[in-house]
Design a protein around this motif. Structure first.
Motif, PDB file in Angstrom:
ATOM      1  N   PHE A 208       0.845  -1.180   0.000  1.00  0.00           N
ATOM      2  CA  PHE A 208       0.000   0.000   0.000  1.00  0.00           C
ATOM      3  C   PHE A 208       0.889   1.242   0.000  1.00  0.00           C
ATOM      4  O   PHE A 208       1.805   1.336   0.806  1.00  0.00           O
ATOM      5  N   ILE A 209       0.625   2.154  -0.902  1.00  0.00           N
ATOM      6  CA  ILE A 209       1.337   3.434  -0.917  1.00  0.00           C
ATOM      7  C   ILE A 209       0.294   4.530  -0.955  1.00  0.00           C
ATOM      8  O   ILE A 209      -0.653   4.456  -1.722  1.00  0.00           O
ATOM      9  N   ASN A 210       0.469   5.524  -0.135  1.00  0.00           N
ATOM     10  CA  ASN A 210      -0.454   6.652  -0.135  1.00  0.00           C
ATOM     11  C   ASN A 210       0.252   7.859  -0.742  1.00  0.00           C
ATOM     12  O   ASN A 210       1.256   8.326  -0.221  1.00  0.00           O
ATOM     13  N   LEU A 211      -0.240   8.319  -1.855  1.00  0.00           N
ATOM     14  CA  LEU A 211       0.404   9.410  -2.582  1.00  0.00           C
ATOM     15  C   LEU A 211      -0.681  10.346  -3.090  1.00  0.00           C
ATOM     16  O   LEU A 211      -1.618   9.900  -3.730  1.00  0.00           O
ATOM     17  N   GLN A 212      -0.536  11.621  -2.783  1.00  0.00           N
ATOM     18  CA  GLN A 212      -1.566  12.539  -3.259  1.00  0.00           C
ATOM     19  C   GLN A 212      -1.601  12.584  -4.777  1.00  0.00           C
ATOM     20  O   GLN A 212      -0.571  12.436  -5.427  1.00  0.00           O
ATOM     21  N   GLN A 213      -2.794  12.874  -5.279  1.00  0.00           N
ATOM     22  CA  GLN A 213      -2.978  12.884  -6.727  1.00  0.00           C
ATOM     23  C   GLN A 213      -2.086  13.932  -7.400  1.00  0.00           C
ATOM     24  O   GLN A 213      -1.607  13.720  -8.506  1.00  0.00           O
TER      25      GLN A 213
ATOM     26  N   LYS B 114      -2.339   9.056   7.443  1.00  0.00           N
ATOM     27  CA  LYS B 114      -1.292  10.013   7.137  1.00  0.00           C
ATOM     28  C   LYS B 114      -0.987  10.036   5.654  1.00  0.00           C
ATOM     29  O   LYS B 114      -1.008   9.021   4.979  1.00  0.00           O
ATOM     30  N   GLN B 115      -0.697  11.217   5.171  1.00  0.00           N
ATOM     31  CA  GLN B 115      -0.283  11.391   3.789  1.00  0.00           C
ATOM     32  C   GLN B 115       1.144  11.932   3.784  1.00  0.00           C
ATOM     33  O   GLN B 115       1.643  12.340   4.814  1.00  0.00           O
ATOM     34  N   PRO B 116       1.786  11.970   2.620  1.00  0.00           N
ATOM     35  CA  PRO B 116       3.131  12.540   2.587  1.00  0.00           C
ATOM     36  C   PRO B 116       3.105  14.021   2.985  1.00  0.00           C
ATOM     37  O   PRO B 116       2.045  14.623   3.081  1.00  0.00           O
ATOM     38  N   ASP B 117       4.255  14.580   3.219  1.00  0.00           N
ATOM     39  CA  ASP B 117       4.444  16.001   3.524  1.00  0.00           C
ATOM     40  C   ASP B 117       3.817  16.395   4.856  1.00  0.00           C
ATOM     41  O   ASP B 117       3.360  17.533   5.026  1.00  0.00           O
ATOM     42  N   GLY B 118       3.743  15.488   5.817  1.00  0.00           N
ATOM     43  CA  GLY B 118       3.240  15.834   7.143  1.00  0.00           C
ATOM     44  C   GLY B 118       1.756  16.160   7.191  1.00  0.00           C
ATOM     45  O   GLY B 118       1.293  16.807   8.116  1.00  0.00           O
ATOM     46  N   VAL B 119       1.023  15.696   6.196  1.00  0.00           N
ATOM     47  CA  VAL B 119      -0.407  15.988   6.141  1.00  0.00           C
ATOM     48  C   VAL B 119      -1.193  14.768   6.632  1.00  0.00           C
ATOM     49  O   VAL B 119      -0.876  13.635   6.283  1.00  0.00           O
TER      50      VAL B 119
ATOM     51  N   ARG C 162      -3.418   3.774  10.395  1.00  0.00           N
ATOM     52  CA  ARG C 162      -4.724   4.082   9.834  1.00  0.00           C
ATOM     53  C   ARG C 162      -5.740   3.803  10.925  1.00  0.00           C
ATOM     54  O   ARG C 162      -5.821   2.682  11.428  1.00  0.00           O
ATOM     55  N   TRP C 163      -6.489   4.822  11.289  1.00  0.00           N
ATOM     56  CA  TRP C 163      -7.498   4.663  12.332  1.00  0.00           C
ATOM     57  C   TRP C 163      -8.877   4.796  11.709  1.00  0.00           C
ATOM     58  O   TRP C 163      -9.164   5.782  11.036  1.00  0.00           O
ATOM     59  N   PHE C 164      -9.708   3.814  11.981  1.00  0.00           N
ATOM     60  CA  PHE C 164     -11.073   3.865  11.452  1.00  0.00           C
ATOM     61  C   PHE C 164     -12.059   3.757  12.610  1.00  0.00           C
ATOM     62  O   PHE C 164     -11.976   2.842  13.415  1.00  0.00           O
ATOM     63  N   TRP C 165     -12.977   4.713  12.700  1.00  0.00           N
ATOM     64  CA  TRP C 165     -13.974   4.710  13.759  1.00  0.00           C
ATOM     65  C   TRP C 165     -15.364   4.410  13.199  1.00  0.00           C
ATOM     66  O   TRP C 165     -15.776   5.017  12.208  1.00  0.00           O
TER      67      TRP C 165
END
Ligand SMILES: Cc1cc2nc3c(=O)[nH]c(=O)nc-3n(C[C@H](O)[C@H](O)[C@H](O)COP(=O)(O)OP(=O)(O)OC[C@H]3O[C@@H](n4cnc5c(N)ncnc54)[C@H](O)[C@@H]3O)c2cc1C
Lengths: 440, 63
Positions: A31-36, A153-158, A135-138
């Protein structure tokens, strides 16, 4: 950005956590999380590099397709630009103009499916505090009763916060920064300092076109199919569309394959779209139950998940998207290694595995590859040989099982077209011709 | 797969039935529905097979 640890909360308690124990021997993580915008930036950079190398690609900003005329042997487009309109004729048109696709509209084609009424609020925040990369899911949290929430969490501290707001809401009011800040504070606790970066509200649909090919117009991405965001399937499946389409279109344009090959784009990607829509609809039904009884069962699953491990696989806060196995595709040759690993059967995307000096997938993707494991690769025109005389453990487990040797014919999009315990060059040539749509 | 059995298989029918009712005693309708849901999930896990569970679902459908 990668995460491995997921936590699931129900009401005011954490019911369990899980590790995304990814399989070893892959160059890429599960899994990689990368903004569009990072993706788009890199794609444009790649395009510029191709242009510099002489590829005839023209990227035209602020040119809007205003009219489409599909003929038997070409497609004519009317383009509006700030400098005035012009007309262009193309042999082929790939319509990837998004969920609202003006090309689809212009051709009067339908886009049927299910519309979901729940609103979701996205808030991107930056935080000073050390917050874990998890990843927290409520489900039904105290700060958002009856609804759901996601933090990751996303890259760049976001950090991205995704809050279900329900139906019939006042969108403008919900987007007010003061109101969003109050919600986020409830979620993160009073002591966590954060800045609001971006806020948006979305709803979603699950729908698709009947056919992805209309003569010389091919639909790809959200223009062809739309899914809910749960499971990260939207952009992923758009990219898979292009993986599937690009080599086929190139082969047809080069005269190496009949136009009928493009029908397999429709067949294979429709199968994938249906799989994605099914998976994302199921996640949606779990996250936002549509009836009292569906909520009762959902809550029962969550309730049990704390004490009973068996219930955890039933918790569905989005299933990770994996590429479709094209079982039954007309491009496949019947399995010649039926006792081999099921995951690499004809139609399957090749699983990665270490292969000196790097990884297998780095060696696939340019034309057809004839991979020979534990045997020399036969010469077959139209294929590039890849001999693996002494496959490592992962290569064995993923491609041989108990078989001592095998031959794999692999498509340019890294899907298996055919495999055999052994095969004569003429048999392989027939499989290649079938994978190019030339042999039924 | 073992086949769904619809012939008598409960070792102490009256006691089991009484246990079931007792478990629901004093619960509100919503609490009872939640208990039933948890029970079904636990029994479904015990059955394990999707095919067998579907056969049970079919047998339970209103007709
Ligand atoms: C909240 C949310 C979260 C998401 N999260 C994820 C995720 O985690 N993972 C994932 O894989 N996907 C995710 N998605 C889905 C993903 O964003 C989309 O699937 C993806 O952007 C679709 O790409 P596309 O290129 O097909 O269409 P688009 O990105 O919509 O691009 C269409 C393009 O066509 C252009 N266009 C439109 N009309 C015309 C015209 N007349 N002339 C010329 N050009 C035109 C537009 O300007 C635009 O540039 C998410 C979506 C949402 C809403």
């Amino acid at each position: 950005m990668q995460w491995n640890l997921g936590k699931v909360f129900f009401g005011d308690r954490k019911v369990y956590e899980f590790n995304l124990l990814a399989e070893t021997g892959h160059r890429r993580p599960a899994f990689i999380n990368l903004q569009q915008y990072h993706l788009e930036h890199d794609m444009v950079a790649r395009l510029r590099a191709l242009q510099a190398a002489g590829a005839s690609i023209d990227l035209r900003g602020a040119h809007r397709v205003a009219g489409v005329e599909a003929a038997g042997d070409h497609v004519a487009l009317d383009i509006d630009t700030p400098e005035g309109p012009y007309r262009i004729e193309a042999e082929w048109l790939v319509a990837c103009d998004g969920a609202g696709s003006p090309v689809r509209e212009a051709l009067g084609l339908g886009f049927a499916g299910r519309v979901f009424e729940d609103n979701f609020l996205i808030a991107d925040v930056t935080m000073q505090a050390e917050f874990p990369t998890e990843r927290w899911f409520w489900f039904d949290p105290p700060f958002n009763p009856g609804q759901s929430a996601l933090l990751h969490k996303q890259p760049d501290g976001v950090w991205r916060i995704d809050l279900q707001l329900g139906r019939d809401i006042d969108r403008e009011r919900e987007k007010e920064p003061g109101r969003v800040r109050a919600r986020v504070r409830q979620m993160l606790g009073p002591d966590v300092a954060f800045e609001l970066e971006w806020v948006s509200i979305y709803t979603f649909q699950c729908r698709r076109m009947e056919r992805f090919r209309h003569g010389r117009v091919l639909f790809a991405g959200d223009a062809a199919h739309q899914v809910s965001p749960f499971g990260a399937r939207g952009a992923n499946s758009g990219i898979q569309d292009t993986d599937n389409l690009a080599w086929k279109l190139a082969a047809v344009i080069a005269g190496e394959a009949p136009e009928a090959l493009l029908d397999s784009y429709h067949a294979e990607r429709l199968q994938a779209a249906d799989e994605n829509i099914l998976a994302s609809t199921r996640s949606t039904d779990f996250i936002t139950p549509k009836s009292a009884m569906s909520r009762t069962f959902r809550d029962a699953v969550l309730d049990l998940s704390e004490r009973c491990e068996f219930a955890r696989p039933l918790v569905n806060s989005g299933r990770l998207s994996v590429p479709t196995i094209h079982d039954g595709s007309a491009l496949n040759t019947p399995d010649g290694l039926p006792e081999g690993p099921a995951r690499s059967r004809p139609g399957a995307p090749c699983p990665d595995a270490p292969l000196e000096p790097g990884f297998l997938l780095d060696r696939l993707g340019h034309g057809f590859v004839l991979m020979a494991l534990g045997m020399p690769a036969p010469e077959v025109p139209g294929t590039a040989p890849l001999a693996v005389p002494a496959p490592g453990d992962e290569m064995r487990a993923r491609y041989l099982g108990d078989a001592p040797r095998a031959l794999y014919l692999i498509r340019p999009d890294q899907h298996v077209a055919a495999r055999w315990a052994d095969a004569a060059p003429a048999t392989i040539a027939t499989a290649l011709s079938r994978a190019l749509g030339a042999t039924p | 797969m073992t086949r769904l059995s619809l012939s008598p298989g409960i070792d102490a029918p009256d006691e089991l039935y009484a246990d079931l009712l007792a478990a629901h005693e004093g619960l509100s309708e919503a609490e009872s529905a939640a208990l039933n849901a948890r029970l079904i999930l636990i029994l479904a896990n015990q059955i394990g097979s999707r095919e067998l569970f579907r056969a049970a679902l079919d047998a339970a459908r209103p007709r």
